[in-house]
Motif scaffolding. Structure first.
Motif, PDB file in Angstrom:
ATOM      1  N   MET A 150       0.837  -1.178   0.000  1.00  0.00           N
ATOM      2  CA  MET A 150       0.000   0.000   0.000  1.00  0.00           C
ATOM      3  C   MET A 150       0.888   1.250   0.000  1.00  0.00           C
ATOM      4  N   THR A 151       0.559   2.206  -0.825  1.00  0.00           N
ATOM      5  CA  THR A 151       1.319   3.445  -0.928  1.00  0.00           C
ATOM      6  C   THR A 151       0.755   4.477   0.039  1.00  0.00           C
ATOM      7  N   SER A 152       1.635   5.147   0.751  1.00  0.00           N
ATOM      8  CA  SER A 152       1.212   6.174   1.701  1.00  0.00           C
ATOM      9  C   SER A 152       0.775   7.426   0.944  1.00  0.00           C
ATOM     10  N   PRO A 153      -0.302   8.082   1.399  1.00  0.00           N
ATOM     11  CA  PRO A 153      -0.691   9.350   0.782  1.00  0.00           C
ATOM     12  C   PRO A 153       0.268  10.488   1.142  1.00  0.00           C
ATOM     13  N   THR A 154       1.130  10.250   2.132  1.00  0.00           N
ATOM     14  CA  THR A 154       2.089  11.269   2.588  1.00  0.00           C
ATOM     15  C   THR A 154       3.464  10.627   2.762  1.00  0.00           C
ATOM     16  N   PRO A 155       4.103  10.218   1.671  1.00  0.00           N
ATOM     17  CA  PRO A 155       5.352   9.456   1.793  1.00  0.00           C
ATOM     18  C   PRO A 155       6.494  10.223   2.448  1.00  0.00           C
ATOM     19  N   THR A 156       6.560  11.527   2.236  1.00  0.00           N
ATOM     20  CA  THR A 156       7.665  12.294   2.819  1.00  0.00           C
ATOM     21  C   THR A 156       7.514  12.393   4.335  1.00  0.00           C
ATOM     22  N   LEU A 157       6.321  12.717   4.818  1.00  0.00           N
ATOM     23  CA  LEU A 157       6.121  12.797   6.270  1.00  0.00           C
ATOM     24  C   LEU A 157       6.224  11.415   6.912  1.00  0.00           C
ATOM     25  N   GLU A 158       5.799  10.377   6.211  1.00  0.00           N
ATOM     26  CA  GLU A 158       5.957   9.013   6.721  1.00  0.00           C
ATOM     27  C   GLU A 158       7.444   8.726   6.940  1.00  0.00           C
ATOM     28  N   ARG A 159       8.266   9.049   5.949  1.00  0.00           N
ATOM     29  CA  ARG A 159       9.718   8.832   6.050  1.00  0.00           C
ATOM     30  C   ARG A 159      10.323   9.731   7.131  1.00  0.00           C
ATOM     31  N   TRP A 160       9.844  10.989   7.222  1.00  0.00           N
ATOM     32  CA  TRP A 160      10.333  11.939   8.227  1.00  0.00           C
ATOM     33  C   TRP A 160      10.167  11.353   9.626  1.00  0.00           C
ATOM     34  N   PHE A 161       8.944  10.906   9.942  1.00  0.00           N
ATOM     35  CA  PHE A 161       8.690  10.415  11.297  1.00  0.00           C
ATOM     36  C   PHE A 161       9.348   9.055  11.542  1.00  0.00           C
ATOM     37  N   ASP A 162       9.447   8.214  10.531  1.00  0.00           N
ATOM     38  CA  ASP A 162      10.201   6.966  10.694  1.00  0.00           C
ATOM     39  C   ASP A 162      11.656   7.281  11.045  1.00  0.00           C
ATOM     40  N   THR A 163      12.217   8.289  10.395  1.00  0.00           N
ATOM     41  CA  THR A 163      13.596   8.694  10.671  1.00  0.00           C
ATOM     42  C   THR A 163      13.702   9.301  12.066  1.00  0.00           C
ATOM     43  N   MET A 164      12.746  10.150  12.437  1.00  0.00           N
ATOM     44  CA  MET A 164      12.766  10.768  13.770  1.00  0.00           C
ATOM     45  C   MET A 164      12.672   9.717  14.878  1.00  0.00           C
ATOM     46  N   ASP A 165      11.984   8.605  14.602  1.00  0.00           N
ATOM     47  CA  ASP A 165      11.820   7.551  15.602  1.00  0.00           C
ATOM     48  C   ASP A 165      13.012   6.605  15.666  1.00  0.00           C
ATOM     49  N   SER A 166      13.949   6.760  14.762  1.00  0.00           N
ATOM     50  CA  SER A 166      15.089   5.850  14.680  1.00  0.00           C
ATOM     51  C   SER A 166      16.190   6.249  15.671  1.00  0.00           C
ATOM     52  N   THR A 167      17.244   5.459  15.691  1.00  0.00           N
ATOM     53  CA  THR A 167      18.393   5.781  16.545  1.00  0.00           C
ATOM     54  C   THR A 167      19.274   6.861  15.930  1.00  0.00           C
ATOM     55  N   ASP A 168      18.985   7.263  14.678  1.00  0.00           N
ATOM     56  CA  ASP A 168      19.760   8.295  13.995  1.00  0.00           C
ATOM     57  C   ASP A 168      18.828   9.347  13.370  1.00  0.00           C
ATOM     58  N   PRO A 169      18.092  10.097  14.201  1.00  0.00           N
ATOM     59  CA  PRO A 169      17.131  11.072  13.672  1.00  0.00           C
ATOM     60  C   PRO A 169      17.783  12.222  12.905  1.00  0.00           C
ATOM     61  N   ASP A 170      19.081  12.419  13.077  1.00  0.00           N
ATOM     62  CA  ASP A 170      19.765  13.493  12.350  1.00  0.00           C
ATOM     63  C   ASP A 170      19.701  13.301  10.833  1.00  0.00           C
ATOM     64  N   ARG A 171      19.344  12.108  10.382  1.00  0.00           N
ATOM     65  CA  ARG A 171      19.227  11.870   8.945  1.00  0.00           C
ATOM     66  C   ARG A 171      18.127  12.715   8.298  1.00  0.00           C
ATOM     67  N   VAL A 172      17.218  13.306   9.101  1.00  0.00           N
ATOM     68  CA  VAL A 172      16.209  14.194   8.501  1.00  0.00           C
ATOM     69  C   VAL A 172      16.873  15.416   7.885  1.00  0.00           C
ATOM     70  N   LEU A 173      18.086  15.740   8.303  1.00  0.00           N
ATOM     71  CA  LEU A 173      18.794  16.880   7.713  1.00  0.00           C
ATOM     72  C   LEU A 173      19.038  16.672   6.219  1.00  0.00           C
ATOM     73  N   ASP A 174      19.071  15.425   5.780  1.00  0.00           N
ATOM     74  CA  ASP A 174      19.228  15.119   4.358  1.00  0.00           C
ATOM     75  C   ASP A 174      17.925  15.315   3.587  1.00  0.00           C
ATOM     76  N   MET A 175      16.828  15.533   4.309  1.00  0.00           N
ATOM     77  CA  MET A 175      15.508  15.643   3.672  1.00  0.00           C
ATOM     78  C   MET A 175      15.056  17.087   3.489  1.00  0.00           C
ATOM     79  N   ILE A 176      15.881  18.064   3.900  1.00  0.00           N
ATOM     80  CA  ILE A 176      15.417  19.452   3.867  1.00  0.00           C
ATOM     81  C   ILE A 176      16.053  20.241   2.720  1.00  0.00           C
TER      82      ILE A 176
END
Length: 122
Positions: A1-27
């Motif tokens: 199933m495809t998310s209607p909000t793939p970027t925010l889905e990835r953002w929060f998955d990254t924020m919940d990880s042990t390396d949330p600083d990876r969101v800096l690559d998304m901005i």
């Protein structure tokens, strides 16, 4: 199933990880944000800024303790919007809204997040 909000889905998955600083690559280069963070009972903090503001937010944040659950989301043109909740050890902690305006290549240009423990949409 495809998310209607793939970027925010990835953002929060990254924020919940042990390396949330990876969101800096998304901005984007012209990134701007505001995170309205309520602890309840009228106690709140706002985190604002550009890349440096996001770095400051990430530095003060607990890592790998909260889990974001997107309950509903939609994309309108270049903007993703979600309603969700955070849990700690499986227990409700807060509801949140997030809005992300994206660039043509899918980077986050503007980000507004509001959270409160005072309202549960479940």
């Amino acid at each position: 199933m495809t998310s209607p909000t793939p970027t925010l889905e990835r953002w929060f998955d990254t924020m919940d990880s042990t390396d949330p600083d990876r969101v800096l690559d998304m901005i984007a280069d012209d990134f701007a944000m505001s995170v309205q963070f309520s602890r309840g009972s009228g106690q709140s903090t706002e985190f604002v800024g550009d890349r440096a503001g996001l770095i400051a937010y990430l530095e003060q944040r607990e890592k790998s303790t909260l889990v974001h659950h997107i309950m509903v989301g939609a994309t309108v043109d270049d903007t993703e919007l979600v309603l969700g909740q955070t849990t700690r050890d499986g227990v409700f902690e807060a509801s949140f809204n997030a809005t992300a305006q994206l660039t043509d290549n899918g980077l986050v240009r503007r980000l507004l997040i509001c959270r409160t423990p005072e309202i549960d949409f479940a």
